[in-house]
Design a protein around this motif. Sequence first.
Motif, PDB file in Angstrom:
ATOM      1  N   PHE A  37     -37.292  97.738 -16.542  1.00  0.00           N
ATOM      2  CA  PHE A  37     -37.218  97.249 -17.784  1.00  0.00           C
ATOM      3  C   PHE A  37     -37.254  98.180 -18.635  1.00  0.00           C
ATOM      4  N   GLY A  38     -36.539  97.928 -19.943  1.00  0.00           N
ATOM      5  CA  GLY A  38     -36.357  98.884 -20.892  1.00  0.00           C
ATOM      6  C   GLY A  38     -36.394  98.309 -22.353  1.00  0.00           C
ATOM      7  N   VAL A  39     -36.466  99.164 -23.399  1.00  0.00           N
ATOM      8  CA  VAL A  39     -36.396  98.688 -24.566  1.00  0.00           C
ATOM      9  C   VAL A  39     -35.548  99.572 -25.357  1.00  0.00           C
ATOM     10  N   ALA A  40     -34.838  99.223 -26.486  1.00  0.00           N
ATOM     11  CA  ALA A  40     -33.776  99.729 -27.437  1.00  0.00           C
ATOM     12  C   ALA A  40     -34.366 100.188 -28.565  1.00  0.00           C
ATOM     13  N   LEU A  41     -34.203 101.529 -29.345  1.00  0.00           N
ATOM     14  CA  LEU A  41     -34.439 101.759 -30.675  1.00  0.00           C
ATOM     15  C   LEU A  41     -33.495 101.208 -31.589  1.00  0.00           C
ATOM     16  N   LYS A  42     -33.855 100.054 -32.662  1.00  0.00           N
ATOM     17  CA  LYS A  42     -32.627  99.453 -33.533  1.00  0.00           C
ATOM     18  C   LYS A  42     -33.367  99.354 -34.656  1.00  0.00           C
ATOM     19  N   ARG A  43     -32.404  99.223 -35.777  1.00  0.00           N
ATOM     20  CA  ARG A  43     -32.792  98.903 -37.058  1.00  0.00           C
ATOM     21  C   ARG A  43     -33.751  97.925 -37.168  1.00  0.00           C
ATOM     22  N   PRO A  44     -34.958  98.060 -37.689  1.00  0.00           N
ATOM     23  CA  PRO A  44     -36.015  97.018 -37.967  1.00  0.00           C
ATOM     24  C   PRO A  44     -35.389  95.681 -38.551  1.00  0.00           C
ATOM     25  N   ARG A  45     -35.682  94.724 -38.299  1.00  0.00           N
ATOM     26  CA  ARG A  45     -35.250  93.338 -38.806  1.00  0.00           C
ATOM     27  C   ARG A  45     -36.617  92.409 -38.653  1.00  0.00           C
ATOM     28  N   TRP A  46     -36.723  91.636 -39.818  1.00  0.00           N
ATOM     29  CA  TRP A  46     -37.865  90.510 -40.164  1.00  0.00           C
ATOM     30  C   TRP A  46     -37.269  89.420 -39.233  1.00  0.00           C
ATOM     31  N   THR A  47     -38.055  89.118 -38.248  1.00  0.00           N
ATOM     32  CA  THR A  47     -37.659  88.150 -37.207  1.00  0.00           C
ATOM     33  C   THR A  47     -38.917  86.984 -36.987  1.00  0.00           C
ATOM     34  N   LYS A  48     -38.395  85.947 -36.533  1.00  0.00           N
ATOM     35  CA  LYS A  48     -39.496  84.924 -36.303  1.00  0.00           C
ATOM     36  C   LYS A  48     -40.475  85.390 -35.294  1.00  0.00           C
ATOM     37  N   GLY A  49     -39.826  85.977 -34.145  1.00  0.00           N
ATOM     38  CA  GLY A  49     -40.960  86.794 -33.252  1.00  0.00           C
ATOM     39  C   GLY A  49     -41.881  87.631 -33.806  1.00  0.00           C
ATOM     40  N   LEU A  50     -41.376  88.870 -34.692  1.00  0.00           N
ATOM     41  CA  LEU A  50     -41.838  89.580 -35.489  1.00  0.00           C
ATOM     42  C   LEU A  50     -43.298  88.900 -36.071  1.00  0.00           C
ATOM     43  N   LYS A  51     -42.903  88.043 -36.982  1.00  0.00           N
ATOM     44  CA  LYS A  51     -43.525  87.187 -37.682  1.00  0.00           C
ATOM     45  C   LYS A  51     -45.093  86.792 -37.045  1.00  0.00           C
ATOM     46  N   ARG A  52     -44.557  86.127 -35.951  1.00  0.00           N
ATOM     47  CA  ARG A  52     -45.615  85.278 -35.061  1.00  0.00           C
ATOM     48  C   ARG A  52     -46.328  86.507 -34.500  1.00  0.00           C
ATOM     49  N   LEU A  53     -45.909  87.565 -34.281  1.00  0.00           N
ATOM     50  CA  LEU A  53     -46.732  88.649 -33.353  1.00  0.00           C
ATOM     51  C   LEU A  53     -47.785  89.242 -34.529  1.00  0.00           C
ATOM     52  N   LEU A  54     -47.276  89.522 -35.738  1.00  0.00           N
ATOM     53  CA  LEU A  54     -48.047  89.975 -36.955  1.00  0.00           C
ATOM     54  C   LEU A  54     -49.332  88.949 -37.188  1.00  0.00           C
ATOM     55  N   VAL A  55     -48.911  87.580 -36.990  1.00  0.00           N
ATOM     56  CA  VAL A  55     -49.996  86.643 -37.589  1.00  0.00           C
ATOM     57  C   VAL A  55     -50.962  86.604 -36.168  1.00  0.00           C
ATOM     58  N   LEU A  56     -50.649  86.935 -34.994  1.00  0.00           N
ATOM     59  CA  LEU A  56     -51.610  87.130 -34.066  1.00  0.00           C
ATOM     60  C   LEU A  56     -52.252  88.486 -33.815  1.00  0.00           C
ATOM     61  N   ALA A  57     -51.640  89.404 -34.135  1.00  0.00           N
ATOM     62  CA  ALA A  57     -51.914  90.798 -33.760  1.00  0.00           C
ATOM     63  C   ALA A  57     -53.152  91.387 -34.438  1.00  0.00           C
ATOM     64  N   GLY A  58     -52.981  91.004 -35.997  1.00  0.00           N
ATOM     65  CA  GLY A  58     -54.158  91.563 -37.025  1.00  0.00           C
ATOM     66  C   GLY A  58     -55.397  91.166 -36.390  1.00  0.00           C
ATOM     67  N   PRO A  59     -55.457  89.799 -36.368  1.00  0.00           N
ATOM     68  CA  PRO A  59     -57.069  89.432 -35.926  1.00  0.00           C
ATOM     69  C   PRO A  59     -57.310  89.545 -34.411  1.00  0.00           C
ATOM     70  N   ALA A  60     -56.294  89.902 -33.777  1.00  0.00           N
ATOM     71  CA  ALA A  60     -56.766  90.119 -32.137  1.00  0.00           C
ATOM     72  C   ALA A  60     -56.955  91.572 -32.380  1.00  0.00           C
ATOM     73  N   ALA A  61     -56.329  92.562 -33.028  1.00  0.00           N
ATOM     74  CA  ALA A  61     -56.816  93.826 -33.121  1.00  0.00           C
ATOM     75  C   ALA A  61     -58.130  93.941 -33.671  1.00  0.00           C
ATOM     76  N   LEU A  62     -58.563  93.213 -34.578  1.00  0.00           N
ATOM     77  CA  LEU A  62     -59.993  93.251 -35.144  1.00  0.00           C
ATOM     78  C   LEU A  62     -60.931  92.893 -33.977  1.00  0.00           C
TER      79      LEU A  62
ATOM     80  N   THR B 288     -65.981  87.572 -35.679  1.00  0.00           N
ATOM     81  CA  THR B 288     -65.888  89.221 -35.521  1.00  0.00           C
ATOM     82  C   THR B 288     -66.306  89.560 -36.958  1.00  0.00           C
ATOM     83  N   LEU B 289     -65.798  88.873 -37.822  1.00  0.00           N
ATOM     84  CA  LEU B 289     -66.116  89.608 -39.269  1.00  0.00           C
ATOM     85  C   LEU B 289     -67.446  89.292 -39.415  1.00  0.00           C
ATOM     86  N   ILE B 290     -68.146  88.345 -39.312  1.00  0.00           N
ATOM     87  CA  ILE B 290     -69.477  87.996 -39.376  1.00  0.00           C
ATOM     88  C   ILE B 290     -70.295  88.831 -38.616  1.00  0.00           C
ATOM     89  N   SER B 291     -70.069  89.453 -37.407  1.00  0.00           N
ATOM     90  CA  SER B 291     -71.087  90.326 -36.721  1.00  0.00           C
ATOM     91  C   SER B 291     -70.736  91.835 -37.217  1.00  0.00           C
TER      92      SER B 291
END
Length: 548
Positions: free
Chosen positions: A230-255, A403-406
């Motif tokens: 498997f491999g990934v390519a470096l492209k020009r960043p774009r605002w996509t549906k997948g990226l938006k969903r990841l950000l919605v999940l990743a912020g709380p998940a990281a915390l 997590t925020l409470i603790s």
Amino acid sequence: MSLFSKFATVGGATLVSRIFGFAREMLMASALGVGPVADAFNLAFRFPNLFRRLFAEGAFNAAFIPLFARSLEDEGEVGARRFASEIFSTLFTVLVVLTILALIFMPFLVKTIIAPGLSVCVDDPSTGGKVISCAARYDITIAFSRIMFPYLACMSMMAMVCGILNAFRRFFAAAAAPTLLNFILIGVIGYALHIHADKQTIGFLMSWGVLIAGFAQLSMVVVAMRIAGFGVALKRPRWTKGLKRLLVLAGPAALIGGITQINLFVGQAIASFKPGAVSILQYADRPYQLPLGMVGVAIGVVLLPELSRALKAGHLREAQHTQNRSLEFALFLTIPAAVALFIIPEPIIRVIYERGQFHPAATIAVGSVLGLYALGLPAFVMIKVFSPGFFAREDTKTPMVATLISAGANIVLSLGLFWLLAERGIALATTIAGWLNAGLLFAGLYRRGLWEVDHALLKRAGFVCLSAAVMGGALLYALHGLSPWLASGAGLERQLPALGGMVLGAMAIYFVLAFATGAADRTMFLTVVRRRRRAEAAKTVASEDTTS
């Protein structure tokens, strides 16, 4: 491969990393002791290391793996490759900008976030200039932070690659990569001691070693991803549906996933108001991280993909079984570890650190902190077990609130207890916050019917506690009888056999009782052993056929 075998694979690789981490900390303690340079390095390293733990040890994967797995199943490898490239390109761009800004504004970050205590530090005139001044501590903390900050970018990109590997059930490379950091820093400290470098020079060399290790770890997992096809390519960043969903999940998940490290980071920031306290907390954290890393990281890495697959296939009973057996595994290993670390923290610290610049007074201080950290060990591992129950269902809001409470409780308790108990107050606050977080997460799962505690879990958990209690009594008896061998002046040649005998004896008592009472799942253990024997036999036959 069974769930237990997967835990063992990841946990074993993590254990190797933690063992070499011990060696690194032992050399660092001998070279720097508890002092201003050690404080500066630990403060500077804690910031990028916080993000390494947030991302690399499960939090980023908690958001990325379910989305990546869905793309892989719905759109095939082409769709998964497109999704991964979108995320990687955006992540790379954000990290480059963030790194540049951090390097420019590092004095502000150190003064307000990393080590606010240095900005109000007052030099003690009684030292007569024999120690590094507050201004010098502030300056070298900034310098070390600037050198090590790009490590954050390497670890964040590595986290995404590890997520891809985990989705393909390739767990080993991601778990083994952190060992490179320890190898490199051991080499750096060894070289510095060989040339008799002063403490400040050792600190600078170690900072550059961290940066080099970051690039080495990233390279290792990228090669593993390529080998997996498997491999990934470096492209020009774009605002996509997948990226938006990841950000919605990743912020709380990281915390949520990084609550342990967030608590430690907050604690060290508060501890910067007392010279030496940061180093005391860091040295106590290393023995505590051994069982937490081996068990907690293994569960966090393996459990989420397994739960995601079971839930996506509609196998709710399998998901419940997986959760209960994961908690069994966590309690089986962490309860006895917590008991041992609570009862004999001082002998452990003495054998590990007390030499060179690390003096007996530091052993007592670090040991008292380790004992308090130990009380929270089961809680922080249970957080790793409970969190995937929400992540696999793409629910990050509920655990984020817990997590925020603790985290809020940790800050309030740390501020209050620090002025009463110094660094011990911070350790106690961290432990209380961990149990609060674990309790809230379990309550959320249980109340919504997402976790059904089965009879086997209750029975085995009770026997685990009983076996650990008997083991603890044996440790107290041995501690009293071997106290002359474990004292500061006894020498390592007497301390090490005494401590080793205590630990081996305690392990023997615990495991015999655990298997005799049924605290351990003997059927699962024997099944794994038989599978390994069959696999080894098959390899032997294949080898003989090839030779003939």
